[in-house]
Motif scaffolding. Structure first.
Motif, short mmCIF file in Angstrom:
data_model
loop_
_atom_site.label_atom_id
_atom_site.label_comp_id
_atom_site.label_asym_id
_atom_site.label_seq_id
_atom_site.Cartn_x
_atom_site.Cartn_y
_atom_site.Cartn_z
N LEU A 4 0.85 -1.19 0.00
CA LEU A 4 0.00 0.00 0.00
C LEU A 4 0.88 1.23 0.00
CD1 LEU A 4 -2.66 -1.02 2.67
CD2 LEU A 4 -2.84 -1.21 0.19
N ASN A 5 0.47 2.26 -0.72
CA ASN A 5 1.23 3.51 -0.79
C ASN A 5 0.56 4.58 0.06
OD1 ASN A 5 3.17 2.59 -2.74
ND2 ASN A 5 1.55 2.70 -4.27
N GLY A 6 1.35 5.61 0.37
CA GLY A 6 0.81 6.72 1.15
C GLY A 6 1.01 6.46 2.62
N GLY A 7 0.30 7.22 3.43
CA GLY A 7 0.44 7.09 4.87
C GLY A 7 -0.87 6.79 5.52
N GLU A 8 -1.22 7.64 6.46
CA GLU A 8 -2.45 7.45 7.22
C GLU A 8 -3.64 7.82 6.34
OE1 GLU A 8 -4.48 9.32 11.19
OE2 GLU A 8 -2.30 9.16 11.14
N ALA A 9 -4.25 6.82 5.75
CA ALA A 9 -5.32 7.04 4.79
C ALA A 9 -6.68 7.04 5.49
CB ALA A 9 -5.30 5.96 3.72
N SER A 10 -7.67 7.52 4.77
CA SER A 10 -9.01 7.52 5.35
C SER A 10 -10.06 7.28 4.28
CB SER A 10 -9.29 8.85 6.06
OG SER A 10 -9.22 9.92 5.12
N LEU A 11 -11.17 6.70 4.71
CA LEU A 11 -12.34 6.55 3.85
C LEU A 11 -13.14 7.84 3.96
CD1 LEU A 11 -13.69 2.98 4.65
CD2 LEU A 11 -12.81 3.78 2.47
N VAL A 39 -11.29 7.19 -1.25
CA VAL A 39 -10.13 7.03 -0.37
C VAL A 39 -9.22 8.24 -0.52
CG1 VAL A 39 -8.18 5.55 0.18
CG2 VAL A 39 -10.30 4.54 -0.64
N GLU A 40 -8.76 8.78 0.61
CA GLU A 40 -7.88 9.94 0.58
C GLU A 40 -6.63 9.70 1.41
OE1 GLU A 40 -10.01 13.52 1.49
OE2 GLU A 40 -11.48 13.16 -0.09
N ASP A 41 -5.54 10.36 1.00
CA ASP A 41 -4.26 10.40 1.73
C ASP A 41 -3.51 9.07 1.72
OD1 ASP A 41 -4.82 13.06 2.41
OD2 ASP A 41 -5.97 12.40 4.15
N GLY A 42 -3.83 8.18 0.81
CA GLY A 42 -3.09 6.93 0.73
C GLY A 42 -4.01 5.79 0.35
N ASP A 43 -3.41 4.61 0.12
CA ASP A 43 -4.18 3.42 -0.23
C ASP A 43 -4.67 2.73 1.05
OD1 ASP A 43 -3.18 4.05 -2.72
OD2 ASP A 43 -1.73 2.41 -2.76
N ILE A 44 -5.73 1.98 0.93
CA ILE A 44 -6.21 1.18 2.07
C ILE A 44 -6.56 -0.23 1.60
CG2 ILE A 44 -7.13 3.19 3.32
CD1 ILE A 44 -9.96 2.14 2.59
N MET A 109 -7.24 2.30 -3.96
CA MET A 109 -6.14 3.22 -4.19
C MET A 109 -6.54 4.65 -3.81
SD MET A 109 -4.26 0.85 -5.28
CE MET A 109 -2.80 1.38 -6.13
N GLU A 110 -5.52 5.42 -3.45
CA GLU A 110 -5.74 6.82 -3.08
C GLU A 110 -6.44 7.56 -4.21
OE1 GLU A 110 -3.14 10.70 -1.62
OE2 GLU A 110 -2.11 8.88 -2.26
N ASP A 111 -7.38 8.41 -3.84
CA ASP A 111 -8.16 9.24 -4.78
C ASP A 111 -8.99 8.41 -5.75
OD1 ASP A 111 -7.12 11.56 -3.62
OD2 ASP A 111 -5.38 11.53 -4.96
N TYR A 146 -10.42 -1.40 8.02
CA TYR A 146 -9.42 -1.32 6.95
C TYR A 146 -8.06 -1.02 7.54
CZ TYR A 146 -10.07 3.77 7.32
OH TYR A 146 -10.15 5.06 7.78
N PHE A 147 -7.03 -1.27 6.73
CA PHE A 147 -5.64 -0.99 7.10
C PHE A 147 -5.09 0.02 6.11
CE2 PHE A 147 -6.56 -5.25 8.55
CZ PHE A 147 -6.02 -5.28 9.82
N ASP A 148 -4.27 0.96 6.61
CA ASP A 148 -3.62 1.90 5.70
C ASP A 148 -2.17 1.48 5.48
OD1 ASP A 148 -2.16 2.79 7.92
OD2 ASP A 148 -3.39 4.58 8.19
N ALA A 149 -1.41 2.26 4.72
CA ALA A 149 -0.03 1.90 4.37
C ALA A 149 0.87 1.82 5.61
CB ALA A 149 0.54 2.89 3.36
#
Length: 175
Positions: A4-11, A39-44, A109-111, A146-149
């Motif tokens: 997963l890419n990015g950091g602390e992601a959110s739905l 999804v924002e700020d990264g993949d989840i 994926m993010e965005d 869910y889990f983030d990167a």
């Protein structure tokens, strides 16, 4: 974590709407709802989704295990999970009709905006099916894990104000 890419992601922009089929015939399958996530700020990685089937107060048939054989989740036309709902022991809480899809492994994926279709197969014989004001059901999303990167697990029941008492719902009829 886990590709997963990015950091602390959110739905974000969680939405639940009615599917293409507002009525499901006895013994048939239909698309009863559509869940949308942004999804924002990264993949989840979505690990599990808890759904709830609620019989409207006018129904003689109140127990989802007597009305539904199964519910499945589809993404881009592919089934990613199926739950046998014909046995009350399969429910997390048979009093409120909640059930769980686990180990989904669905990477968002993010965005990216993702639509998950919810399909149901209705039992062959359902009390009140086809009557004017009865046979009405509602489906709701109770929780998404869910889990983030960063490998952080989120049990999100507040996504887009996803409070179980006010969570978006989709209504449909057993006809």
């Amino acid at each position: 974590g886990g590709g997963l890419n990015g950091g602390e992601a959110s739905l974000e922009q969680f939405d639940l709407s009615s599917g293409n089929d507002s009525g499901v015939e006895e013994g048939a399958s239909a698309e009863i709802a559509e869940i949308e996530f942004d999804v924002e700020d990264g993949d989840i990685l979505i690990d599990r989704i808890d759904l709830r089937l609620v019989s409207d107060s006018g129904n003689d048939e109140e127990d989802p295990w007597d009305a539904f054989d199964s519910v499945r989740l589809l993404v881009d036309g592919d089934e990613i999970a199926e739950a046998d709902l014909s046995d009350e022991d399969e429910y997390l809480d048979e009093d409120d009709g909640t059930f769980r899809f686990t180990n989904l492994g669905l990477v968002l994926m993010e965005d990216e905006e993702v639509e998950i279709l919810v399909g149901a197969t209705v039992a062959g014989s359902v009390d009140d099916a086809g009557t004017t004001d009865e046979g009405d059901w509602t489906i709701a999303v109770d929780e998404v894990r869910y889990f983030d990167a960063d490998g952080v697990a989120e049990d999100d029941n507040t996504t887009g104000d996803l409070d179980p008492t006010t969570s978006p719902t989709a209504a449909f009829d057993v006809v």
